[in-house]
Design a protein around this motif. Structure first.
Motif, mmCIF file in Angstrom:
data_model
loop_
_atom_site.group_PDB
_atom_site.id
_atom_site.type_symbol
_atom_site.label_atom_id
_atom_site.label_comp_id
_atom_site.label_asym_id
_atom_site.label_seq_id
_atom_site.Cartn_x
_atom_site.Cartn_y
_atom_site.Cartn_z
ATOM 1 N N TRP A 378 88.652 76.161 69.558
ATOM 2 C CA TRP A 378 87.699 75.140 70.012
ATOM 3 C C TRP A 378 86.655 75.821 70.877
ATOM 4 O O TRP A 378 86.976 76.423 71.887
ATOM 5 C CB TRP A 378 88.402 74.049 70.808
ATOM 6 C CG TRP A 378 89.427 73.249 70.064
ATOM 7 C CD1 TRP A 378 90.740 73.118 70.362
ATOM 8 C CD2 TRP A 378 89.221 72.432 68.907
ATOM 9 N NE1 TRP A 378 91.384 72.297 69.475
ATOM 10 C CE2 TRP A 378 90.466 71.853 68.559
ATOM 11 C CE3 TRP A 378 88.103 72.138 68.118
ATOM 12 C CZ2 TRP A 378 90.630 70.997 67.470
ATOM 13 C CZ3 TRP A 378 88.270 71.279 67.017
ATOM 14 C CH2 TRP A 378 89.503 70.728 66.714
ATOM 15 N N SER A 380 83.530 74.226 71.783
ATOM 16 C CA SER A 380 82.601 73.290 72.413
ATOM 17 C C SER A 380 82.564 73.499 73.910
ATOM 18 O O SER A 380 83.583 73.805 74.538
ATOM 19 C CB SER A 380 83.034 71.853 72.102
ATOM 20 O OG SER A 380 83.161 71.647 70.714
ATOM 21 N N ASN A 396 92.961 64.717 80.069
ATOM 22 C CA ASN A 396 91.699 65.457 80.112
ATOM 23 C C ASN A 396 92.018 66.928 80.356
ATOM 24 O O ASN A 396 92.825 67.259 81.230
ATOM 25 C CB ASN A 396 90.802 64.927 81.231
ATOM 26 C CG ASN A 396 90.537 63.436 81.098
ATOM 27 O OD1 ASN A 396 90.106 62.962 80.050
ATOM 28 N ND2 ASN A 396 90.807 62.685 82.152
ATOM 29 N N TYR A 410 87.361 68.739 78.337
ATOM 30 C CA TYR A 410 87.561 68.087 77.048
ATOM 31 C C TYR A 410 88.190 66.725 77.334
ATOM 32 O O TYR A 410 89.405 66.614 77.526
ATOM 33 C CB TYR A 410 88.483 68.904 76.146
ATOM 34 C CG TYR A 410 87.866 70.149 75.544
ATOM 35 C CD1 TYR A 410 86.508 70.452 75.710
ATOM 36 C CD2 TYR A 410 88.636 71.024 74.792
ATOM 37 C CE1 TYR A 410 85.952 71.587 75.155
ATOM 38 C CE2 TYR A 410 88.090 72.169 74.227
ATOM 39 C CZ TYR A 410 86.745 72.455 74.415
ATOM 40 O OH TYR A 410 86.189 73.586 73.863
ATOM 41 N N ARG A 414 89.633 65.910 73.621
ATOM 42 C CA ARG A 414 88.749 65.837 72.454
ATOM 43 C C ARG A 414 87.585 66.813 72.630
ATOM 44 O O ARG A 414 86.623 66.536 73.354
ATOM 45 C CB ARG A 414 88.238 64.415 72.263
ATOM 46 C CG ARG A 414 89.346 63.404 71.989
ATOM 47 C CD ARG A 414 88.812 61.988 71.880
ATOM 48 N NE ARG A 414 87.860 61.854 70.781
ATOM 49 C CZ ARG A 414 87.190 60.731 70.514
ATOM 50 N NH1 ARG A 414 87.375 59.648 71.285
ATOM 51 N NH2 ARG A 414 86.342 60.678 69.512
ATOM 52 N N PRO A 415 87.650 67.965 71.960
ATOM 53 C CA PRO A 415 86.588 68.971 72.112
ATOM 54 C C PRO A 415 85.206 68.477 71.729
ATOM 55 O O PRO A 415 84.198 68.936 72.281
ATOM 56 C CB PRO A 415 87.049 70.109 71.200
ATOM 57 C CG PRO A 415 88.528 69.939 71.091
ATOM 58 C CD PRO A 415 88.750 68.465 71.109
ATOM 59 N N ALA A 418 83.080 67.416 74.609
ATOM 60 C CA ALA A 418 83.042 68.396 75.701
ATOM 61 C C ALA A 418 81.833 68.225 76.597
ATOM 62 O O ALA A 418 80.726 67.900 76.139
ATOM 63 C CB ALA A 418 83.050 69.807 75.123
#
Length: 650
Positions: A378, A380, A396, A410, A414-415, A418
């Motif tokens: 990942w 991001s 988080n 994140y 959830r990337p 970001a």
């Protein structure tokens, strides 16, 4: 305790059904064994099989019997239906209580394996179960109690009463002093079994401000929990009776037992940090590709290691892929049990790979090792050389972006959502290294390049830069349950991100100039004491962990020692101690020749303290990595895992 000096039994055979016994039930399940002191059988001892209690509950008696003339015993019992039940045996007469931890019950159609109960099995049980033993017996919660019983089998083999295979050979055995220390402790108990040293043993084992132990098992557990107490007096007692060898030839600095874990023996090379899952398994970052030679040219490792509580590789481990490369200090588990690893890009000095192609990501794995991040990780959030990584209770993920002078979040793991948090100029952040989450969900970030700690709100808004209290080249940080955070001040170590190179770091380690080696406590309001906490045990402090009693543990990148300090909750410390005062010996900490240069330190649900042997003591930059995780048995107050913010008791 009465002893009949007959030859040791050549073999242990479960007794026939007609043998006299007392029992609480009738069942095909059987347990048999023999009670010994050294090689001599003990007759007339009252042997009891217990099911350990749940937290706050008394253990349950399953069966009992007296030993025969050769020390033998046997009885049927009702096998507990709970597969997580922990069984243990005691052999009692007067103040002598020998013990053996059996662990969880086996299949209902199989008899229990024959067991030897002696001083070695008593020390193994007393240390491994130290945080679960009190005057009422053994009690605790899953998984700490269950793991502790299993870990006792790394010290003593209950089928023979001898040294367990893990302790007997490399990377332990003759390579460290733990085996002779273990035998010396067994001899200490043997003196009381012989009727010569019991009262002195209980006097020396009594923890400051606590009740005197009532029997030998309690005495061993008390020594395990307070290993720096009356060390010389206990060592002298151990010389009275010596059925077990080899032994220590001089008193140790403390009665700790530290064992090394190496997994499959071909994977750890520069372990950096670790995090525990809900079952107490240790997920470990690894800097370099494995090679036993420090002269081998190694690149960044591409795996994450998962060790069981007893030090073996978990099923399918180690795990590869998902962008892993040269992971350093950054690892965390989120509330779903997902594992997040920061790819710093560590590699040996002769590796031909361009690390900048790989040090721009974090990797994600499922609870059983399934790769969840793409092949490049990942990326991001403009990640550059990420280090400390933490999850809060909402899931988080917070990443110290060491090479990017920022913090990356994140949200909910959830990337694609970001966000990169760069503090304003007034709150300068140069080389963010580690992150802690306090009970209010605020985030605290050490700045190794700015001699400061950044305080952020629960939602990640930079609020204040703390520069007071002696903060100097800070590395690890941890929160306690009261809202304080504890900072390890290395004094001189500039981590190799941004403008500082691995060569600069290695030079500082080889030729350390005078500097402040200390620990700073920051209160919930951002205040600090005028001076940091110092003691002779602190030598290049790196990692910090807080246990379930809010006492503080510090690893060191030099000196081969672990430091234990009184935290902000002084009621959990020895009487008269103040916050910041060392509980471990002030001049040395808890030293161990099992240790090399340590970075990560964490507490598991059984109360064991784990450290990462990150570098060799005399490191060569082609492959400076150490090769072990080191576990101090039964030393700390257990912590609920995974650690999501401040520590909590299980």
């Amino acid at each position: 305790m009465r002893r009949i000096l007959l030859p040791a039994l050549a073999a242990l055979v479960c007794l026939p059904a007609g043998t006299s016994y007392a029992t609480t039930s009738h069942s095909p399940a059987r347990q048999c064994g023999v009670v010994r002191t050294g090689a001599a059988p003990i007759a007339g001892a009252e042997v009891t099989l217990y099911q350990a209690g749940r937290a706050g509950q008394l253990p349950r008696v399953l069966a009992h019997a007296r030993t025969g003339s050769q020390g033998e015993f046997g009885f049927p019992y009702r096998r507990p239906a709970d597969p997580t039940a922990v069984l243990y045996l005691t052999a009692d007469e007067g103040v002598v209580r020998l013990a053996a931890a059996l662990g969880s019950p086996g299949p209902s159609d199989q008899p229990g394996s024959p067991v030897v109960i002696n001083e070695r099995t008593t020390v193994a049980a007393g240390y491994a179960l130290a945080q679960f033993v009190d005057g009422r017996g053994v009690a605790g919660t899953y998984p700490g109690l269950q793991n502790a019983a299993a870990i006792s089998h790394n010290l003593a083999d209950v089928s023979t009463g001898g040294i367990a295979p893990l302790l007997a050979g490399p990377p332990n055995g003759a390579l460290t002093s733990t085996l002779p220390a273990f035998n010396t402790l067994a001899d200490l108990v043997a003196g009381c079994v012989a009727g010569q040293t019991c009262q002195a043993l209980f006097t020396f084992a009594q923890p400051p401000g606590k009740a005197r132990p009532a029997d030998t098992l309690e005495a061993v557990a008390d020594i395990a929990r307070t290993p720096g107490n009356n060390v010389a007096g206990l060592f002298a007692l151990a010389g009275v009776k010596q059925p077990y060898t080899p032994v220590l030839t001089a008193a140790p600095d403390a009665w700790t037992l530290a064992i090394r874990y190496v997994g499959n023996g071909r994977e750890l090379d520069g372990p950096g940090n670790l995090a525990f899952d809900a079952d107490g398994n240790a997920w470990v970052t690894n800097n370099y590709q494995y090679s036993p030679s420090p002269l081998a040219s190694v690149c960044g490792d591409t795996k994450v290691v998962k060790l069981t509580p007893t030090g073996q590789d978990a099923r399918g481990a180690p795990y590869y892929g998902g962008g892993l490369y040269g992971a350093g200090f950054g690892i965390t588990l989120d509330p779903k049990g997902h594992v997040w690893v920061a790819n710093f890009g560590f590699q040996g000095s002769q590796c031909p790979v361009d690390a900048s192609l790989f040090y721009r990501s974090v990797s994600e794995f499922g609870p059983r090792g399934a790769v969840l991040s793409p092949p490049s990780g990942w990326r991001s959030g403009s990640i550059v050389q990420p280090q400390g990584t933490a999850s809060d209770r909402q899931g988080n993920i917070w990443i110290a972006n060491c090479g990017g002078s920022s913090v990356v979040e994140y949200p909910r793991g959830r990337p694609e959502l970001a966000r990169t948090i760069t503090p304003p100029a007034a709150l300068r952040l140069v080389k963010p290294f580690d992150i802690a989450v306090d009970p209010a969900a605020r985030k605290w970030v050490t700045d190794n390049g700015g001699d400061s700690v950044l305080m952020m709100s629960a939602d990640g808004i930079p609020q204040r830069s703390i520069t007071t209290g002696g903060i100097r080249r800070p590395l690890g940080i941890a929160s306690d349950s009261l809202g304080d955070v504890w900072v390890a001040n290395s004094g001189i170590l500039a981590v190799p991100c941004g403008s500082d190179s691995a060569t600069d770091f290695a030079d500082a380690v080889r030729n350390p100039p005078p500097g402040d080696r200390s620990v700073t406590m920051i209160g919930p309001d951002g205040s600090t004491p005028a001076q940091p906490f110092t003691n002779g045990g602190l030598v290049l402090p790196w990692g910090v962990a807080v246990d379930g009693d809010d006492t503080v543990w510090v690893s060191n990148f030099g000196g081969g020692r672990l430091v234990h300090m009184c935290g902000a909750r002084v009621s959990a410390c020895p009487p008269g101690y103040r916050t910041g005062q060392p509980i471990s010996p002030a001049a040395t900490g808890y030293p161990s020749d099992s240790l090399t240069r340590n970075t990560g330190v964490q507490i598991d649900p059984s109360g064991n303290v784990w450290l990462a042997n990150n570098w060799l003591t005399a490191a060569v930059q082609t492959n400076p990595g150490g090769h072990e995780m080191v576990v101090f048995i039964g030393l700390a107050a257990p912590v609920r895992t995974p650690l999501l913010g401040a520590p909590r008791r299980p």
